[in-house]
Design an enzyme around this catalytic site. Sequence first.
Site, PDB file in Angstrom:
ATOM      1  CE1 TYR A 183       8.141  -6.229   8.167  1.00  0.00           C
ATOM      2  CE2 TYR A 183       7.033  -4.305   7.273  1.00  0.00           C
ATOM      3  CZ  TYR A 183       7.493  -5.592   7.120  1.00  0.00           C
ATOM      4  OH  TYR A 183       7.304  -6.245   5.920  1.00  0.00           O
ATOM      5  NE  ARG A 188      10.240  -4.059   5.709  1.00  0.00           N
ATOM      6  CZ  ARG A 188       9.834  -2.791   5.729  1.00  0.00           C
ATOM      7  NH1 ARG A 188      10.035  -2.062   6.805  1.00  0.00           N
ATOM      8  NH2 ARG A 188       9.255  -2.251   4.680  1.00  0.00           N
ATOM      9  CG  ASP A 189       9.380  -7.765   3.691  1.00  0.00           C
ATOM     10  OD1 ASP A 189       9.058  -8.247   4.790  1.00  0.00           O
ATOM     11  OD2 ASP A 189       8.990  -6.664   3.291  1.00  0.00           O
ATOM     12  CB  SER A 195      12.305  -6.325  -0.103  1.00  0.00           C
ATOM     13  OG  SER A 195      12.478  -5.768   1.184  1.00  0.00           O
ATOM     14  CG  ASP A 235       6.452 -11.707   7.054  1.00  0.00           C
ATOM     15  OD1 ASP A 235       5.628 -12.320   7.762  1.00  0.00           O
ATOM     16  OD2 ASP A 235       6.122 -11.038   6.061  1.00  0.00           O
ATOM     17  CG  HIS A 280       0.642 -17.929   8.692  1.00  0.00           C
ATOM     18  ND1 HIS A 280       0.212 -18.990   7.923  1.00  0.00           N
ATOM     19  CD2 HIS A 280       1.394 -17.150   7.865  1.00  0.00           C
ATOM     20  CE1 HIS A 280       0.659 -18.849   6.681  1.00  0.00           C
ATOM     21  NE2 HIS A 280       1.377 -17.751   6.624  1.00  0.00           N
ATOM     22  CG  ASN A 319      -1.740 -15.145   6.656  1.00  0.00           C
ATOM     23  OD1 ASN A 319      -2.563 -16.039   6.470  1.00  0.00           O
ATOM     24  ND2 ASN A 319      -0.693 -14.948   5.857  1.00  0.00           N
ATOM     25  CD1 TRP A 379       1.989 -13.710   0.419  1.00  0.00           C
ATOM     26  CD2 TRP A 379       1.570 -11.523   0.529  1.00  0.00           C
ATOM     27  NE1 TRP A 379       2.885 -13.071  -0.419  1.00  0.00           N
ATOM     28  CE2 TRP A 379       2.644 -11.717  -0.371  1.00  0.00           C
ATOM     29  CE3 TRP A 379       1.138 -10.222   0.759  1.00  0.00           C
ATOM     30  CZ2 TRP A 379       3.277 -10.662  -1.035  1.00  0.00           C
ATOM     31  CZ3 TRP A 379       1.758  -9.175   0.095  1.00  0.00           C
ATOM     32  CH2 TRP A 379       2.826  -9.406  -0.787  1.00  0.00           C
ATOM     33  CD  GLU A 411      -2.477   1.564   7.090  1.00  0.00           C
ATOM     34  OE1 GLU A 411      -1.432   0.887   7.207  1.00  0.00           O
ATOM     35  OE2 GLU A 411      -2.737   2.544   7.811  1.00  0.00           O
ATOM     36  CG  ASP A 413      -2.003  -7.146   2.151  1.00  0.00           C
ATOM     37  OD1 ASP A 413      -1.708  -6.724   3.281  1.00  0.00           O
ATOM     38  OD2 ASP A 413      -2.976  -7.877   1.941  1.00  0.00           O
TER      39      ASP A 413
END
Length: 458
Positions: A183, A188-189, A195, A235, A280, A319, A379, A411, A413
Site C-alpha cells: 500500500y 495514493r488515495d 491523502s 482503493d 466493496h 470497511n 468509512w 488503528e 482511520d
Amino acid sequence: MFKSASLAVLASILPAFVVAQSPVWGQCGGQGWTGPTTCAAGSTCTFSNPYYSQCLPSSSSVSSSSTRPTTTPSTSPTSRPTTSPTGSPTSPVSTPTSTPDAGNPFVGYNIFLSPLYSQEVTAAAALISDATLKSKALSVANIPTFIWFDTVEKVPLLSQYLGNASALQKSSGEKYLVQIVVYDLPDRDCAAAASNGEFSIADNGQANYFNYIDQIVAAIKQFPDVRVVAVIEPDSLANLVTNLSVQKCANAATTYKACVTYAIEQLNSVGVYMYLDAGHAGWLGWPANLSPAAQLFAQLYQGANSPEFVRGLATNVANYNAISVSTPDPITQGNPNYDELLYIQALAPMLSQSGFPAHFIVDQGRSGVQNIRQQWGDWCNVKGAGFGTRPTTSTVSSLIDSVVWVKPGGECDGTSNTSSPRYDYHCGLSDADQPAPEAGSWFQEYFQNLVSNANPPL
C-alpha cells in the site's frame, strides 16, 4: 496576541510539574501541533508520522510507523503463535516453488501474528479497568491481522517478521503464513479528500514505488520457506473504475496501472499469493460497475502475463459490510448486491469470462454490527462498529477462500481535527467517532468499543 505571549512567558517560569502533559494515547507532537510535547507518567512520546506523535505506554514503546517492535510472536498448540521463539532466525535451505498450489493458499497454514498489533492490543488492554472487558481485549492479540507496509521505511521489518516465522516453522514443525498489505502507490488515495501517501507522481513517484516493491521482493526472497499472502493496493483500482472524473485519479491512472503491474509481476517471481483489492459491495458492487471492474482486473492480469500467484480479489478492506445479511441495510437501497456475498456472486462469473481467477478473501475485522452508517460511503471510525467474524477458511461460499481481518481494529482511520493537513471531512461526520487522532495512530476509545460490540462476542 498579548495574552498568548503572556501565557508563553508564564509557562516558561512555572515549575515543570504544572506544565500540561498529554495523557496516554494523546498527541504530543507533529507539524502544526501547539499542545503538550511531554507525556503523562508511564508513557513515551513516540513518532508516528510527520503530522502526529503519540504518547504510547512505556511498556510497549512502539510507533505505528517507524519503531521496530521489541517482542516477537510465538507458538501455541493451536494454529496461532503464542510463545516467542529463541535464538536468531536462520536462513532456510529450501527454495521457492515456481508453481502455486491449486487450492486455497490459507489451508494447512498457521497465520503469523503481527508483532506490532499484538503489542498495541496488549498495551491497550492494560489500560482497561473492567476485568471482563480487559480479558476480551487481550484475546484480540491472538487474532491474526494483515501487516500493512504503507511506507518504504517499514519494509525492513518484513525481513524480521519472515525470519521469525521461519524460526517458528523450524521449532514447531508446522507451516506458517505471513499476511501483508502492499500500500504505497504514488498519489495514493486519489479520490480522497485528504491523502497520506508518501510518493508523488510528479516527484519520481513511479521509480520510488518500483524501489519499494524491489525491497519487499528482496526481503521475501530471503525466506522462501515462508508462505506470503498479500492484498495489493487497497482503493487504487476501484478508483479507476468509478472516479476518473476526479482529476487526480485521471492523472494517476496510467501510473497506478504501471505500478500495480510491476508489483504483481515481481511478487509473482517470489511466490507471493496475491489478492487485488476490489473495493466493496457499495463501491464496485453496483450493477453498472461490475463489468467495467471485471474488464480492468482482467486487463491488468493479462498485461502482466497472467501471473500464476494472483489468486483473486480482496473485498471490504477496512470497511464495515457483512458477508451476508438477511435484511438489507436501508443505506444500500437501489443496489441488489447489498452485501459482500451478493457482490462476489455477481462479479465472479464476469471475472471468469474475462480470464481472471475468481477467488476472494473478505475483511470482516470491523463488520460485527450492521445498520450503523448514515450513508454507504461513510468509512471513517464509524460509531457503533464491532469486531466481526474471526478469520477462518470455513466460509459461506466456495468462491471465498477465507474470512480475514485486513484492517487492524483500533488503528485510526483518520483524524477529526479540522486543522490537520490530513483531515478528511468523512472523519467529521456525525456517524464518525470523535475526537479521533491521525490515521494509523492508536484510538483507544474506538478499540474498546470494537471489543464491547464484537459479534460474535469475544
